[in-house]
Design a protein around this motif. Structure first.
Motif, mmCIF file in Angstrom:
data_model
loop_
_atom_site.group_PDB
_atom_site.id
_atom_site.type_symbol
_atom_site.label_atom_id
_atom_site.label_comp_id
_atom_site.label_asym_id
_atom_site.label_seq_id
_atom_site.Cartn_x
_atom_site.Cartn_y
_atom_site.Cartn_z
ATOM 1 N N PHE A 4 0.438 -1.270 -0.069
ATOM 2 C CA PHE A 4 -0.442 -0.054 0.125
ATOM 3 C C PHE A 4 0.783 1.429 0.199
ATOM 4 O O PHE A 4 0.822 1.776 -0.922
ATOM 5 C CB PHE A 4 -1.022 -0.042 1.099
ATOM 6 N N TRP A 5 2.018 0.799 0.955
ATOM 7 C CA TRP A 5 2.653 2.669 1.233
ATOM 8 C C TRP A 5 3.592 2.455 0.020
ATOM 9 O O TRP A 5 4.101 3.129 -0.368
ATOM 10 C CB TRP A 5 3.878 2.332 2.346
ATOM 11 N N LYS A 6 4.239 1.366 -0.619
ATOM 12 C CA LYS A 6 4.918 1.766 -1.717
ATOM 13 C C LYS A 6 4.522 1.923 -2.795
ATOM 14 O O LYS A 6 4.962 2.890 -3.989
ATOM 15 C CB LYS A 6 5.402 -0.035 -2.145
ATOM 16 N N THR A 7 2.869 1.465 -3.105
ATOM 17 C CA THR A 7 1.851 2.101 -4.141
ATOM 18 C C THR A 7 1.485 4.283 -3.739
ATOM 19 O O THR A 7 1.829 4.692 -4.952
ATOM 20 C CB THR A 7 0.767 1.251 -4.284
ATOM 21 N N TRP A 8 1.699 4.233 -2.994
ATOM 22 C CA TRP A 8 1.274 5.887 -1.979
ATOM 23 C C TRP A 8 2.427 6.857 -2.999
ATOM 24 O O TRP A 8 2.129 7.334 -3.289
ATOM 25 C CB TRP A 8 1.325 5.796 -0.576
ATOM 26 N N LEU A 9 3.508 6.060 -2.850
ATOM 27 C CA LEU A 9 4.741 7.100 -2.713
ATOM 28 C C LEU A 9 4.802 7.093 -4.094
ATOM 29 O O LEU A 9 5.742 7.969 -4.893
ATOM 30 C CB LEU A 9 5.841 5.701 -2.030
ATOM 31 N N CYS A 13 4.945 10.478 -6.340
ATOM 32 C CA CYS A 13 6.146 10.674 -7.121
ATOM 33 C C CYS A 13 5.443 11.704 -9.311
ATOM 34 O O CYS A 13 6.044 11.725 -9.515
ATOM 35 C CB CYS A 13 6.965 9.771 -7.363
ATOM 36 N N LEU A 14 4.522 10.339 -8.860
ATOM 37 C CA LEU A 14 4.163 10.727 -10.332
ATOM 38 C C LEU A 14 2.962 11.476 -10.433
ATOM 39 O O LEU A 14 2.710 12.680 -11.215
ATOM 40 C CB LEU A 14 2.687 9.328 -10.760
ATOM 41 N N GLY A 15 2.316 12.407 -8.712
ATOM 42 C CA GLY A 15 1.895 13.573 -9.044
ATOM 43 C C GLY A 15 2.708 14.503 -9.122
ATOM 44 O O GLY A 15 2.221 15.815 -9.343
ATOM 45 N N ILE A 16 3.941 14.512 -8.185
ATOM 46 C CA ILE A 16 4.889 15.780 -8.595
ATOM 47 C C ILE A 16 5.104 16.114 -10.067
ATOM 48 O O ILE A 16 5.512 16.998 -10.715
ATOM 49 C CB ILE A 16 6.368 15.261 -8.042
ATOM 50 N N MET A 17 5.756 14.624 -10.657
ATOM 51 C CA MET A 17 6.318 14.081 -12.338
ATOM 52 C C MET A 17 4.815 15.123 -12.772
ATOM 53 O O MET A 17 4.614 16.304 -14.381
ATOM 54 C CB MET A 17 6.141 13.419 -13.070
ATOM 55 N N VAL A 18 3.561 15.123 -13.056
ATOM 56 C CA VAL A 18 1.629 15.781 -13.663
ATOM 57 C C VAL A 18 2.519 17.503 -13.105
ATOM 58 O O VAL A 18 2.295 18.428 -13.945
ATOM 59 C CB VAL A 18 1.040 15.243 -12.882
ATOM 60 N N LEU A 19 2.493 17.491 -11.101
ATOM 61 C CA LEU A 19 2.656 19.068 -11.030
ATOM 62 C C LEU A 19 3.606 19.477 -12.361
ATOM 63 O O LEU A 19 4.082 21.121 -12.488
ATOM 64 C CB LEU A 19 2.617 19.483 -9.923
ATOM 65 N N LEU A 72 12.522 11.091 -7.198
ATOM 66 C CA LEU A 72 12.141 9.793 -6.064
ATOM 67 C C LEU A 72 11.724 9.150 -6.557
ATOM 68 O O LEU A 72 11.703 7.922 -5.502
ATOM 69 C CB LEU A 72 11.706 11.366 -5.011
ATOM 70 N N PHE A 73 11.031 9.199 -7.692
ATOM 71 C CA PHE A 73 10.293 7.855 -7.574
ATOM 72 C C PHE A 73 11.239 6.616 -8.145
ATOM 73 O O PHE A 73 11.764 5.626 -7.511
ATOM 74 C CB PHE A 73 9.796 7.803 -9.301
ATOM 75 N N TYR A 74 12.505 6.617 -8.951
ATOM 76 C CA TYR A 74 13.702 5.743 -8.517
ATOM 77 C C TYR A 74 14.445 5.755 -7.299
ATOM 78 O O TYR A 74 14.985 4.806 -6.856
ATOM 79 C CB TYR A 74 14.502 6.373 -10.112
ATOM 80 N N PHE A 75 14.730 6.831 -6.607
ATOM 81 C CA PHE A 75 15.251 6.709 -5.479
ATOM 82 C C PHE A 75 14.438 6.024 -4.436
ATOM 83 O O PHE A 75 15.019 4.463 -3.636
ATOM 84 C CB PHE A 75 15.546 7.397 -4.827
ATOM 85 N N PHE A 76 12.909 5.716 -4.500
ATOM 86 C CA PHE A 76 12.054 5.080 -3.341
ATOM 87 C C PHE A 76 12.498 3.463 -3.712
ATOM 88 O O PHE A 76 12.062 2.440 -2.790
ATOM 89 C CB PHE A 76 10.847 5.774 -3.045
ATOM 90 N N GLN A 91 17.592 9.417 4.411
ATOM 91 C CA GLN A 91 18.170 10.750 3.814
ATOM 92 C C GLN A 91 17.674 11.362 3.152
ATOM 93 O O GLN A 91 17.497 12.699 2.550
ATOM 94 C CB GLN A 91 19.505 9.701 2.896
ATOM 95 N N ALA A 92 16.600 10.492 2.197
ATOM 96 C CA ALA A 92 15.188 10.919 1.727
ATOM 97 C C ALA A 92 14.290 12.342 2.413
ATOM 98 O O ALA A 92 13.547 13.013 1.932
ATOM 99 C CB ALA A 92 14.229 10.146 1.142
#
Length: 138
Positions: A4-9, A13-19, A72-76, A91-92
């Protein structure tokens, strides 16, 4: 960290890319509507002008924001797959705090105080799952 939390993150990240795409769009004539609305919410007393300098700045901010989301997507993804324990997640967290301090200070100085609130809300989208899953612990 559970699925759940992996999908949330991932979605965060996708939302940040859309912004970032919306911000980058303001670099093109005719595509500034989303940024105009967003900026009017953040600072209703100073409407954007969208001259060549502002188009360049928003286009550049958009590109940087897309890069922030991708990084952040690839970092996570790397953090989930590594054997480093919680170190990468902590670190994040530090990176997010530093970004908030710098961006918040600039937002305050330039009259975009509501941007501080939006940045904090965005940051909570990462901090809450990291905290709830124990990833900020040593």
């Amino acid at each position: 960290m559970n699925d759940f939390w992996k999908t949330w993150l991932d979605i965060w990240c996708l939302g940040i890319m859309v912004l970032g795409c919306v911000l980058a769009g303001a670099g093109l004539v005719g595509f500034e509507g989303g940024v105009r609305h967003f900026l009017n919410l953040l600072n209703p007393t100073n409407p954007p002008v969208f001259n060549d300098v502002e188009r360049f700045a928003f286009g550049l901010m958009g590109a940087a924001t897309i890069g922030w989301g991708l990084t952040l997507f690839y970092f996570f993804r790397a953090a989930h797959a590594s054997n480093m324990g919680n170190k990468m997640y902590r670190q994040a967290f530090v990176v997010i705090i530093i970004w908030n301090l710098i961006d918040g200070y600039i937002s305050y100085l330039t009259g975009f105080k509501f941007n501080i609130v939006s940045n904090l809300l965005l940051s909570l989208g990462i901090v809450i799952p990291l905290y709830l899953t124990g990833k900020l612990q040593r």
